[in-house]
Design an enzyme around this catalytic site. Structure first.
Site, PDB file in Angstrom:
ATOM      1  N   LYS A  13       0.839  -1.207   0.000  1.00 24.79           N
ATOM      2  CA  LYS A  13       0.000   0.000   0.000  1.00 24.79           C
ATOM      3  C   LYS A  13       0.876   1.261   0.000  1.00 24.79           C
ATOM      4  O   LYS A  13       0.647   2.174  -0.792  1.00 24.79           O
ATOM      5  CB  LYS A  13      -0.908   0.024   1.256  1.00 24.79           C
ATOM      6  CG  LYS A  13      -1.790  -1.215   1.386  1.00 24.79           C
ATOM      7  CD  LYS A  13      -2.679  -1.157   2.612  1.00 24.79           C
ATOM      8  CE  LYS A  13      -1.943  -1.205   3.935  1.00 24.79           C
ATOM      9  NZ  LYS A  13      -1.272  -2.491   4.225  1.00 24.79           N
ATOM     10  N   ARG A  88      -9.708   0.692   8.730  1.00 21.89           N
ATOM     11  CA  ARG A  88      -9.321  -0.684   9.033  1.00 21.89           C
ATOM     12  C   ARG A  88     -10.404  -1.425   9.796  1.00 21.89           C
ATOM     13  O   ARG A  88     -10.231  -2.587  10.125  1.00 21.89           O
ATOM     14  CB  ARG A  88      -8.081  -0.671   9.933  1.00 21.89           C
ATOM     15  CG  ARG A  88      -6.776  -0.899   9.184  1.00 21.89           C
ATOM     16  CD  ARG A  88      -5.674  -0.628  10.187  1.00 21.89           C
ATOM     17  NE  ARG A  88      -4.507  -1.398   9.948  1.00 21.89           N
ATOM     18  CZ  ARG A  88      -3.425  -0.935   9.331  1.00 21.89           C
ATOM     19  NH1 ARG A  88      -3.403   0.270   8.837  1.00 21.89           N
ATOM     20  NH2 ARG A  88      -2.376  -1.697   9.202  1.00 21.89           N
ATOM     21  N   ARG A 127      11.922  -5.583   4.498  1.00 21.25           N
ATOM     22  CA  ARG A 127      11.695  -4.144   4.299  1.00 21.25           C
ATOM     23  C   ARG A 127      12.674  -3.279   5.106  1.00 21.25           C
ATOM     24  O   ARG A 127      12.962  -3.565   6.260  1.00 21.25           O
ATOM     25  CB  ARG A 127      10.269  -3.795   4.734  1.00 21.25           C
ATOM     26  CG  ARG A 127      10.032  -2.274   4.813  1.00 21.25           C
ATOM     27  CD  ARG A 127       8.597  -1.901   4.990  1.00 21.25           C
ATOM     28  NE  ARG A 127       7.924  -2.610   6.036  1.00 21.25           N
ATOM     29  CZ  ARG A 127       6.607  -2.626   6.172  1.00 21.25           C
ATOM     30  NH1 ARG A 127       5.856  -1.991   5.312  1.00 21.25           N
ATOM     31  NH2 ARG A 127       6.064  -3.291   7.161  1.00 21.25           N
ATOM     32  N   ARG A 161      11.406  -1.411  10.892  1.00 23.42           N
ATOM     33  CA  ARG A 161      10.317  -1.141  11.834  1.00 23.42           C
ATOM     34  C   ARG A 161      10.283  -2.158  12.973  1.00 23.42           C
ATOM     35  O   ARG A 161      10.488  -3.353  12.754  1.00 23.42           O
ATOM     36  CB  ARG A 161       8.970  -1.161  11.089  1.00 23.42           C
ATOM     37  CG  ARG A 161       8.637   0.178  10.492  1.00 23.42           C
ATOM     38  CD  ARG A 161       7.458   0.195   9.592  1.00 23.42           C
ATOM     39  NE  ARG A 161       6.298  -0.565  10.023  1.00 23.42           N
ATOM     40  CZ  ARG A 161       5.175  -0.638   9.327  1.00 23.42           C
ATOM     41  NH1 ARG A 161       5.073   0.023   8.175  1.00 23.42           N
ATOM     42  NH2 ARG A 161       4.164  -1.355   9.757  1.00 23.42           N
ATOM     43  N   ARG A 172      -0.668  -8.886  13.384  1.00 22.52           N
ATOM     44  CA  ARG A 172      -1.164  -7.919  12.375  1.00 22.52           C
ATOM     45  C   ARG A 172      -2.016  -8.623  11.327  1.00 22.52           C
ATOM     46  O   ARG A 172      -3.037  -8.098  10.889  1.00 22.52           O
ATOM     47  CB  ARG A 172       0.027  -7.210  11.709  1.00 22.52           C
ATOM     48  CG  ARG A 172       0.624  -6.128  12.610  1.00 22.52           C
ATOM     49  CD  ARG A 172       2.049  -5.786  12.232  1.00 22.52           C
ATOM     50  NE  ARG A 172       2.182  -5.150  10.940  1.00 22.52           N
ATOM     51  CZ  ARG A 172       3.341  -4.986  10.310  1.00 22.52           C
ATOM     52  NH1 ARG A 172       4.467  -5.415  10.868  1.00 22.52           N
ATOM     53  NH2 ARG A 172       3.380  -4.411   9.146  1.00 22.52           N
TER      54      ARG A 172
END
Ligand code: AP5
Length: 215
Positions: A13, A88, A127, A161, A172
């Site tokens: 996203k 969400r 990431r 992160r 998550r």
């Protein structure tokens, strides 16, 4: 044009939102980025948010709705908007509908990015992000052109992160399937849903999104 990018953690996203910002001058409203900024404020609210995010749970609806409302009242409200990671929950989706109505704005499309769970875990674990400009990279699928140097701003500082660890990723994903996936049916019923295969290469997914939105 105002759109939502809807998809599980690691679906791409943020990556696709940045492309739309660069190519179409839209404004990205990422509740994840806003909450990460709030986390560093040292306030009581910031500390609570930090705990919830580190676990991988969802922050309460009133906090994120408040953050989005502030943005719509400000300069961002004058541009085409990309809601990235918001809404969400069904309560957030209802609140967004009301906020847009109050501002005389419409929601044009909701882009559902479909990616399977194995790919999500790979993407999240590889990431890293430029600490200065926020450009998002991946160890294998999107490395920097020159090792250790950001392609966009030349910085040599990168971060990973705190919630990109296996335990948080499991939580998550559960939060996504329990609370966010029902929004697919919600927006389909409103005739707003555009589904794209998020498993392709970044350029291919970007082209599919643009085609789906008629850009
Ligand atoms: P948030 O920051 O929104 O995280 P997320 O939804 O978990 O999504 P990610 O940022 O992890 O992934 P992404 O889909 O943006 O993927 P990316 O482009 O980076 O939220 C974090 C937390 O904040 C939540 O857990 C919650 O606690 C809280 N929160 C936020 N909003 C909330 C809300 N509305 N309500 C309540 N709580 C909220 O891509 C991932 C990686 O894959 C990158 O390395 C990228 O380079 C790579 N990649 C991207 N596309 C491709 C591709 N096509 N092929 C190969 N690699 C790719």
């Amino acid at each position: 044009m105002n759109i939502i990018l809807l998809g599980p953690p690691g679906a791409g996203k943020g990556t696709q939102a940045r492309r739309l910002v660069e190519e179409h001058g839209m404004v990205q409203l990422s509740t994840g980025d806003m909450l990460r900024a709030a986390k560093t404020s040292g306030t009581e609210m910031g500390n609570k948010v930090a705990e919830v995010m580190a676990r991988g749970d969802l922050v309460t609806d009133d906090i994120v709705i408040g953050l989005i409302s502030e943005q719509l009242d400000g300069e961002a409200g004058q541009h085409g908007l990309i809601f990235d990671g918001f809404p969400r929950t069904l309560a957030q989706a209802d609140a967004l509908g009301k906020l847009l109505d109050e501002k005389g704005k419409t929601l044009d499309s909701v882009v559902e990015m479909k990616v399977d769970d194995d790919a999500l875990v790979d993407r999240i674990s590889g990431r890293f992000t430029c600490s200065k400009c926020g450009e998002v990279y991946h160890d294998t699928t999107k490395p920097t052109a020159k090792e250790g140097v950001c392609d966009v701003c030349g910085s040599t500082e990168f971060t990973r992160r705190a919630d990109d660890n296996p335990d948080s990723v499991r939580v998550r994903l559960m939060a996504y399937y329990r609370s966010t996936a029902p929004l697919i049916g919600y927006y389909h019923a409103k005739g707003k849903l555009v589904s794209v295969d998020g498993l392709g290469e970044i350029d291919t997914v970007a082209a599919d999104i643009k085609q789906g939105l008629g850009l």
